[in-house]
Design a protein around this motif. Structure first.
Motif, PDB file in Angstrom:
ATOM      1  N   ARG A   1      11.546  -0.461   6.762  1.00  0.00           N
ATOM      2  CA  ARG A   1      12.791   0.000   6.151  1.00  0.00           C
ATOM      3  C   ARG A   1      12.907  -0.449   4.696  1.00  0.00           C
ATOM      4  N   ASN A   2      13.635   0.338   3.942  1.00  0.00           N
ATOM      5  CA  ASN A   2      14.060   0.003   2.573  1.00  0.00           C
ATOM      6  C   ASN A   2      12.890  -0.434   1.696  1.00  0.00           C
ATOM      7  N   LEU A   3      11.848   0.374   1.681  1.00  0.00           N
ATOM      8  CA  LEU A   3      10.642   0.009   0.950  1.00  0.00           C
ATOM      9  C   LEU A   3      10.072   1.236   0.255  1.00  0.00           C
ATOM     10  N   GLU A   4       9.673   1.073  -0.999  1.00  0.00           N
ATOM     11  CA  GLU A   4       8.984   2.141  -1.713  1.00  0.00           C
ATOM     12  C   GLU A   4       7.481   1.961  -1.534  1.00  0.00           C
ATOM     13  N   LEU A   5       6.835   3.008  -1.042  1.00  0.00           N
ATOM     14  CA  LEU A   5       5.382   3.031  -0.865  1.00  0.00           C
ATOM     15  C   LEU A   5       4.822   3.980  -1.906  1.00  0.00           C
ATOM     16  N   ARG A   6       3.975   3.441  -2.784  1.00  0.00           N
ATOM     17  CA  ARG A   6       3.609   4.195  -3.976  1.00  0.00           C
ATOM     18  C   ARG A   6       2.096   4.215  -4.186  1.00  0.00           C
ATOM     19  N   ASP A   7       1.551   5.410  -4.411  1.00  0.00           N
ATOM     20  CA  ASP A   7       0.236   5.579  -5.013  1.00  0.00           C
ATOM     21  C   ASP A   7      -0.889   4.905  -4.229  1.00  0.00           C
ATOM     22  N   ALA A   8      -1.125   5.365  -3.004  1.00  0.00           N
ATOM     23  CA  ALA A   8      -2.294   4.912  -2.228  1.00  0.00           C
ATOM     24  C   ALA A   8      -3.516   5.651  -2.777  1.00  0.00           C
ATOM     25  N   TYR A   9      -4.040   5.147  -3.849  1.00  0.00           N
ATOM     26  CA  TYR A   9      -5.024   5.831  -4.699  1.00  0.00           C
ATOM     27  C   TYR A   9      -6.446   5.530  -4.231  1.00  0.00           C
ATOM     28  N   ASP A  10      -7.188   6.584  -3.898  1.00  0.00           N
ATOM     29  CA  ASP A  10      -8.567   6.447  -3.432  1.00  0.00           C
ATOM     30  C   ASP A  10      -9.508   6.551  -4.630  1.00  0.00           C
TER      31      ASP A  10
ATOM     32  N   ILE B   1       8.966 -10.904  11.170  1.00  0.00           N
ATOM     33  CA  ILE B   1       9.782 -10.194  10.182  1.00  0.00           C
ATOM     34  C   ILE B   1       9.194 -10.496   8.812  1.00  0.00           C
ATOM     35  N   ILE B   2       8.881  -9.449   8.055  1.00  0.00           N
ATOM     36  CA  ILE B   2       8.275  -9.606   6.737  1.00  0.00           C
ATOM     37  C   ILE B   2       9.204  -8.966   5.708  1.00  0.00           C
ATOM     38  N   LYS B   3       9.690  -9.774   4.785  1.00  0.00           N
ATOM     39  CA  LYS B   3      10.583  -9.293   3.730  1.00  0.00           C
ATOM     40  C   LYS B   3       9.790  -9.231   2.430  1.00  0.00           C
ATOM     41  N   ILE B   4       9.753  -8.057   1.828  1.00  0.00           N
ATOM     42  CA  ILE B   4       9.012  -7.859   0.586  1.00  0.00           C
ATOM     43  C   ILE B   4       9.972  -7.928  -0.594  1.00  0.00           C
ATOM     44  N   ALA B   5       9.657  -8.821  -1.531  1.00  0.00           N
ATOM     45  CA  ALA B   5      10.488  -8.994  -2.725  1.00  0.00           C
ATOM     46  C   ALA B   5       9.707  -8.542  -3.955  1.00  0.00           C
ATOM     47  N   GLY B   6      10.299  -7.654  -4.737  1.00  0.00           N
ATOM     48  CA  GLY B   6       9.643  -7.185  -5.949  1.00  0.00           C
ATOM     49  C   GLY B   6       8.507  -6.226  -5.648  1.00  0.00           C
ATOM     50  N   THR B   7       7.538  -6.150  -6.560  1.00  0.00           N
ATOM     51  CA  THR B   7       6.415  -5.223  -6.443  1.00  0.00           C
ATOM     52  C   THR B   7       5.157  -5.966  -6.013  1.00  0.00           C
ATOM     53  N   ILE B   8       4.533  -5.480  -4.952  1.00  0.00           N
ATOM     54  CA  ILE B   8       3.250  -5.998  -4.492  1.00  0.00           C
ATOM     55  C   ILE B   8       2.190  -4.944  -4.758  1.00  0.00           C
ATOM     56  N   ASP B   9       1.126  -5.331  -5.448  1.00  0.00           N
ATOM     57  CA  ASP B   9       0.019  -4.433  -5.765  1.00  0.00           C
ATOM     58  C   ASP B   9      -1.142  -4.782  -4.845  1.00  0.00           C
ATOM     59  N   ALA B  10      -1.549  -3.821  -4.001  1.00  0.00           N
ATOM     60  CA  ALA B  10      -2.642  -4.069  -3.061  1.00  0.00           C
ATOM     61  C   ALA B  10      -3.987  -4.172  -3.762  1.00  0.00           C
ATOM     62  N   ASN B  11      -4.110  -3.542  -4.921  1.00  0.00           N
ATOM     63  CA  ASN B  11      -5.370  -3.591  -5.665  1.00  0.00           C
ATOM     64  C   ASN B  11      -5.427  -4.849  -6.532  1.00  0.00           C
ATOM     65  N   THR B  12      -5.441  -6.000  -5.857  1.00  0.00           N
ATOM     66  CA  THR B  12      -5.546  -7.286  -6.536  1.00  0.00           C
ATOM     67  C   THR B  12      -6.504  -8.182  -5.762  1.00  0.00           C
ATOM     68  N   ASP B  13      -7.093  -9.146  -6.459  1.00  0.00           N
ATOM     69  CA  ASP B  13      -7.993 -10.079  -5.786  1.00  0.00           C
ATOM     70  C   ASP B  13      -7.183 -11.242  -5.216  1.00  0.00           C
ATOM     71  N   ASP B  14      -7.882 -12.217  -4.657  1.00  0.00           N
ATOM     72  CA  ASP B  14      -7.188 -13.318  -3.991  1.00  0.00           C
ATOM     73  C   ASP B  14      -6.393 -14.189  -4.960  1.00  0.00           C
TER      74      ASP B  14
ATOM     75  N   VAL C   1       8.647  -2.743  -3.691  1.00  0.00           N
ATOM     76  CA  VAL C   1       7.594  -1.734  -3.816  1.00  0.00           C
ATOM     77  C   VAL C   1       6.284  -2.284  -3.263  1.00  0.00           C
ATOM     78  N   LEU C   2       5.584  -1.466  -2.487  1.00  0.00           N
ATOM     79  CA  LEU C   2       4.184  -1.726  -2.150  1.00  0.00           C
ATOM     80  C   LEU C   2       3.372  -0.659  -2.855  1.00  0.00           C
ATOM     81  N   LYS C   3       2.565  -1.090  -3.803  1.00  0.00           N
ATOM     82  CA  LYS C   3       1.826  -0.174  -4.671  1.00  0.00           C
ATOM     83  C   LYS C   3       0.343  -0.192  -4.310  1.00  0.00           C
ATOM     84  N   GLY C   4      -0.230   0.997  -4.117  1.00  0.00           N
ATOM     85  CA  GLY C   4      -1.660   1.114  -3.910  1.00  0.00           C
ATOM     86  C   GLY C   4      -2.136   0.763  -2.519  1.00  0.00           C
TER      87      GLY C   4
END
Length: 430
Positions: free
Chosen positions: A179-188, A78-91, A162-165
């Motif tokens: 569930r209950n998640l905003e998926l935003r801007d999968a930008y190529d 089970i993975i609970k996402i809190a706040g905004t996560i930006d996939a376009n980030t480094d480690d 939010v999961l962004k990018g």
């Protein structure tokens, strides 16, 4: 005075007996209800409900999300996402942009100069700039492609998860809940030019915000998916075609099966939802069984959905085409060997869009529809389509070869229209 003091005391006692705020409902172990669409068939969909305590995660950044996903493992989680996560980030969590991914001498101006149809012709791109584009695209894919394995539940916490990018990809996996998640801007950052697509050529992008590929038993609920942040309509035109940066919002392809999408919102996008990815993919026969109910499609140009082969139950959905829509193409796409059973859906469009524009067929032969509302008035989409296209295309038949049996209560289109407007999307109480 004594009576007044007694009233005050009783009031204070009441305040002490009632908690200041009710505990938020924990949806992370909830499973799909019986009969709630195709995902309820053959044992239902439970996601990560069986996860032990060591495999329940709350994540706040890309690194935490990647660790929790565990490379797409099948371990119940089970993975609970809190706040905004930006996939376009480094480690380290620092933001990456397209320039950070570019490598091997790639440059957009160089790419456009190399493959201009006036000099390059109609052959697929090849050579140094195409190789550099591929290498650059691979660098971005390493960051934004997020594999989801079997027996996984992903939920957003609260109203602003939010999961962004990112591109969540459920590939050859079974039993997944999102569930209950905003998926935003999968930008190529690095679209490829395809000279022979559609006769005039087109730009091809790589990422869906959510892609089900060979996935089974998937429940998507109260999700919001959009291009928010980088709308394609604001991108420039190259080679006389819009420089697209986004693919689908939710694509269900490659033999995926037993999927329910409910109470979700798809917005501000071109090609929203593809079910079945090819006319020649005959292995999809008997699969691609999908239920779409109580979803909102707003400012979507096309594919809401477009269906090949699948048995799709489309009921109690709300469609909104804005007044300034100049590029709207259609909503329901009837393609090769599809069987769409559409009930009690509501459409809102501006005056220049007619009921006949809502449906489009490519080699499709069947559409069952009933209870449709068009700008508040009942219409028969099948009869209108056949009358409008008489003499130019073959008629569609109402016999889709199957009848839905797995579904929740089907409301009138008017009732569903109001309820979906209030309740669909992330941040709304499931």
């Amino acid at each position: 005075m004594r009576k007044r003091h007694l009233v005050v005391a009783l009031g204070l006692l009441g305040m002490l007996c009632v908690p200041a705020h009710a505990e938020a409902r924990d949806i992370s172990r909830e499973t799909l209800a019986p009969n709630d669409g195709w995902a309820a068939a053959d044992g239902g969909t439970t996601g990560g409900a069986a996860a032990d305590g060591a495999h329940v995660y709350t994540v706040t950044d890309r690194a935490g999300l990647v660790r929790a996903l565990d490379g797409g493992s099948d371990t119940p989680k089970i993975i609970k996402i809190a706040g905004t996560i930006d996939a376009n980030t480094d480690d380290d969590g620092d933001r990456l942009d397209c320039a950070d991914y570019a490598t091997d001498g790639y440059g957009l101006k160089k790419y456009l100069g190399a493959y201009d149809p006036r000099t390059w012709g109609s052959a697929p791109p090849s050579g140094p700039q195409e190789e550099a584009r591929k290498a650059s695209a691979a660098r971005q894919a390493e960051r934004v492609v997020l594999p989801v394995g079997s027996n996984t539940t992903i939920v957003g916490l609260g109203s602003k998860a939010v999961l962004k990018g990112g591109s969540l990809q459920v590939s050859n996996a079974d039993n997944v809940i999102i569930r209950n998640l905003e998926l935003r801007d999968a930008y190529d950052c690095f679209p490829v030019w395809q000279p022979n697509t559609g006769g005039l050529g087109d730009w091809k992008t790589a990422y869906d915000t959510l892609w089900l590929r060979g996935a089974t038993h998937v429940w998507v609920d109260h999700v919001t998916a959009s291009d928010k942040g980088h709308p394609d309509e604001k991108e420039p035109t190259y080679f006389a075609r819009n420089y697209l940066r986004h693919d689908g919002l939710l694509d269900i392809t490659n033999g995926s099966d037993l999927v329910t999408v409910s109470w979700s919102r798809f917005a501000d996008h071109d090609k929203a939802m593809l079910i079945g990815n090819g006319d020649t993919a005959t292995g999809d026969r008997g699969k691609l069984r999908v239920t779409l109910h109580h979803n909102e499609f707003e400012s979507v140009v096309q594919r809401a959905p477009r269906v090949r082969f699948g048995q799709v139950h489309l009921y109690n959905n709300r469609y909104v085409v804005p007044d300034d829509a100049h590029d709207y193409r259609y909503s329901v796409g009837v393609s090769t060997e599809s069987g769409i059973h559409a009930e009690n859906n509501a459409f809102h469009t501006p005056g220049h869009i007619e009921a006949a524009d809502l449906v489009k067929s490519w080699n499709g032969t069947a559409l069952h529809q009933s209870g449709t509302l068009f700008n508040g008035y009942p219409v028969d989409l099948l009869a209108i389509y056949n009358a409008y296209n008489s003499g130019s295309e073959r008629d569609l038949t109402a016999d889709v070869g199957w009848t839905p049996t797995l579904h929740t209560k089907i409301d009138s289109a008017g009732t569903a229209d109001r309820e979906v407007a209030r309740g669909a999307g992330a941040g709304r109480t499931p």
